[in-house]
Design a protein around this motif. Sequence first.
Motif, PDB file in Angstrom:
ATOM      1  N   UNK A  83       0.842  -1.192   0.000  1.00 55.70           N
ATOM      2  CA  UNK A  83       0.000   0.000   0.000  1.00 55.70           C
ATOM      3  C   UNK A  83       0.879   1.245   0.000  1.00 55.70           C
ATOM      4  N   UNK A  84       0.714   2.109  -0.985  1.00 48.18           N
ATOM      5  CA  UNK A  84       1.502   3.336  -1.035  1.00 48.18           C
ATOM      6  C   UNK A  84       0.996   4.353  -0.025  1.00 48.18           C
ATOM      7  N   UNK A  85       1.747   5.426   0.118  1.00 45.47           N
ATOM      8  CA  UNK A  85       1.290   6.517   0.981  1.00 45.47           C
ATOM      9  C   UNK A  85      -0.062   7.010   0.479  1.00 45.47           C
ATOM     10  N   UNK A  86      -0.913   7.387   1.409  1.00 48.24           N
ATOM     11  CA  UNK A  86      -2.222   7.886   1.026  1.00 48.24           C
ATOM     12  C   UNK A  86      -3.358   6.941   1.394  1.00 48.24           C
ATOM     13  N   UNK A  99      -9.735  -3.270   5.965  1.00 54.06           N
ATOM     14  CA  UNK A  99     -10.437  -4.105   4.976  1.00 54.06           C
ATOM     15  C   UNK A  99      -9.514  -5.162   4.367  1.00 54.06           C
ATOM     16  N   UNK A 100      -8.242  -4.821   4.202  1.00 52.52           N
ATOM     17  CA  UNK A 100      -7.308  -5.728   3.531  1.00 52.52           C
ATOM     18  C   UNK A 100      -6.640  -6.730   4.471  1.00 52.52           C
ATOM     19  N   UNK A 101      -6.645  -6.460   5.759  1.00 52.29           N
ATOM     20  CA  UNK A 101      -5.968  -7.346   6.706  1.00 52.29           C
ATOM     21  C   UNK A 101      -6.374  -8.820   6.568  1.00 52.29           C
ATOM     22  N   UNK A 102      -7.657  -9.129   6.441  1.00 53.63           N
ATOM     23  CA  UNK A 102      -8.032 -10.550   6.354  1.00 53.63           C
ATOM     24  C   UNK A 102      -7.691 -11.184   5.004  1.00 53.63           C
ATOM     25  N   UNK A 103      -7.351 -10.346   4.008  1.00 50.58           N
ATOM     26  CA  UNK A 103      -7.185 -10.855   2.645  1.00 50.58           C
ATOM     27  C   UNK A 103      -5.748 -11.253   2.308  1.00 50.58           C
ATOM     28  N   UNK A 104      -4.782 -10.806   3.122  1.00 46.70           N
ATOM     29  CA  UNK A 104      -3.377 -11.010   2.758  1.00 46.70           C
ATOM     30  C   UNK A 104      -2.577 -11.551   3.936  1.00 46.70           C
ATOM     31  N   UNK A 105      -1.602 -12.390   3.606  1.00 46.83           N
ATOM     32  CA  UNK A 105      -0.703 -12.921   4.633  1.00 46.83           C
ATOM     33  C   UNK A 105       0.309 -11.870   5.077  1.00 46.83           C
ATOM     34  N   UNK A 106       0.700 -11.000   4.163  1.00 50.79           N
ATOM     35  CA  UNK A 106       1.615  -9.900   4.486  1.00 50.79           C
ATOM     36  C   UNK A 106       1.101  -8.617   3.868  1.00 50.79           C
ATOM     37  N   UNK A 107       1.052  -7.563   4.659  1.00 54.19           N
ATOM     38  CA  UNK A 107       0.757  -6.232   4.161  1.00 54.19           C
ATOM     39  C   UNK A 107       1.997  -5.368   4.341  1.00 54.19           C
ATOM     40  N   UNK A 108       2.377  -4.669   3.295  1.00 45.78           N
ATOM     41  CA  UNK A 108       3.453  -3.683   3.358  1.00 45.78           C
ATOM     42  C   UNK A 108       2.808  -2.305   3.350  1.00 45.78           C
ATOM     43  N   UNK A 109       3.010  -1.556   4.420  1.00 44.94           N
ATOM     44  CA  UNK A 109       2.456  -0.211   4.530  1.00 44.94           C
ATOM     45  C   UNK A 109       3.603   0.783   4.423  1.00 44.94           C
ATOM     46  N   UNK A 110       3.655   1.503   3.322  1.00 41.09           N
ATOM     47  CA  UNK A 110       4.748   2.428   3.075  1.00 41.09           C
ATOM     48  C   UNK A 110       4.485   3.790   3.711  1.00 41.09           C
ATOM     49  N   UNK A 111       5.584   4.483   4.029  1.00 43.01           N
ATOM     50  CA  UNK A 111       5.529   5.872   4.508  1.00 43.01           C
ATOM     51  C   UNK A 111       4.479   6.035   5.606  1.00 43.01           C
ATOM     52  N   UNK A 112       4.710   5.344   6.699  1.00 47.76           N
ATOM     53  CA  UNK A 112       3.717   5.253   7.776  1.00 47.76           C
ATOM     54  C   UNK A 112       3.736   6.449   8.731  1.00 47.76           C
ATOM     55  N   UNK A 113       4.655   7.379   8.532  1.00 51.29           N
ATOM     56  CA  UNK A 113       4.833   8.475   9.483  1.00 51.29           C
ATOM     57  C   UNK A 113       3.527   9.156   9.913  1.00 51.29           C
ATOM     58  N   UNK A 114       2.638   9.547   8.999  1.00 51.56           N
ATOM     59  CA  UNK A 114       1.450  10.301   9.444  1.00 51.56           C
ATOM     60  C   UNK A 114       0.458   9.502  10.272  1.00 51.56           C
ATOM     61  N   UNK A 115       0.461   8.165  10.131  1.00 47.45           N
ATOM     62  CA  UNK A 115      -0.582   7.352  10.752  1.00 47.45           C
ATOM     63  C   UNK A 115      -0.054   6.314  11.726  1.00 47.45           C
ATOM     64  N   UNK A 116       1.205   6.386  12.108  1.00 45.48           N
ATOM     65  CA  UNK A 116       1.805   5.282  12.855  1.00 45.48           C
ATOM     66  C   UNK A 116       1.058   4.930  14.148  1.00 45.48           C
TER      67      UNK A 116
END
Length: 242
Positions: free
Chosen positions: A157-160, A168-185
């Motif tokens: 998932x890109x920034x934004x 919504x995506x957590x149950x669908x994937x074994x690994x999620x990559x969340x980029x540029x997490x600074x604003x929402x950490x």
Amino acid sequence: MHKTGKLIGVSLGPGDPSWITRRAWEVLSSSAHWAYPVREAGQTSYALEIVRRGGLPVADDATELVFPMTHDAATLAKAWGNAAKQVCEKLHSGKDVAFLVEGDASTYATFSHLSSAVGSEVPDLEVETIPGVTSFNAAAARLGQPLVKAHERFAVLPAGYDLATVERLLPEFDTLVLLKVKPLLPELIDLLQRHNLGGSCAFVERAGTDGERIVTDPEQMRSLQANYLSLLLVRNPDRRSS
């Protein structure tokens, strides 16, 4: 009449100069003119710093291209136009232009925008894209764990993105990559802990540099002052394949 130069997207990886590929190093050591991105005029370029750490000399005439961090369409159009003009001048002189890209030039990179803008001015433009190490591949390697295993799914998932999208995506994937997490950490950590995934995520910042930071304790993550170049790798060990 001399031949128009080639535009080359030179992927440098996320920070460690030893991750620069042999093809990228070959281009950087050639007579190609360097261009590099900055957010503001005169600002330090992260891509240029990777090359400097690798020991390659930076030519005095390397071209700074300003790409402001904004969503304003008019400002962006002006910036892309100015960048394309500067690159076209070098290409029309017969010089190849090597555009320095942190990470991989095909993955959420400014190079695609630049090549499109230049291509509109040079219809017969020759473009070469040199692939490189992505930040999330580097992060998984630094953690000593696979990004995905056989038959698993992963998403980047890109920034934004927003919290609702992540949930919504957590149950669908074994690994999620969340980029540029600074604003929402902090909010992301709260969300992951509500889903019992706080212990299954890792924070990685500036992978491969002296400033690299890896944190696996969610409580520590919550209070981090994160860098722009940071990400979360989230594993969902309880996902059931459909």
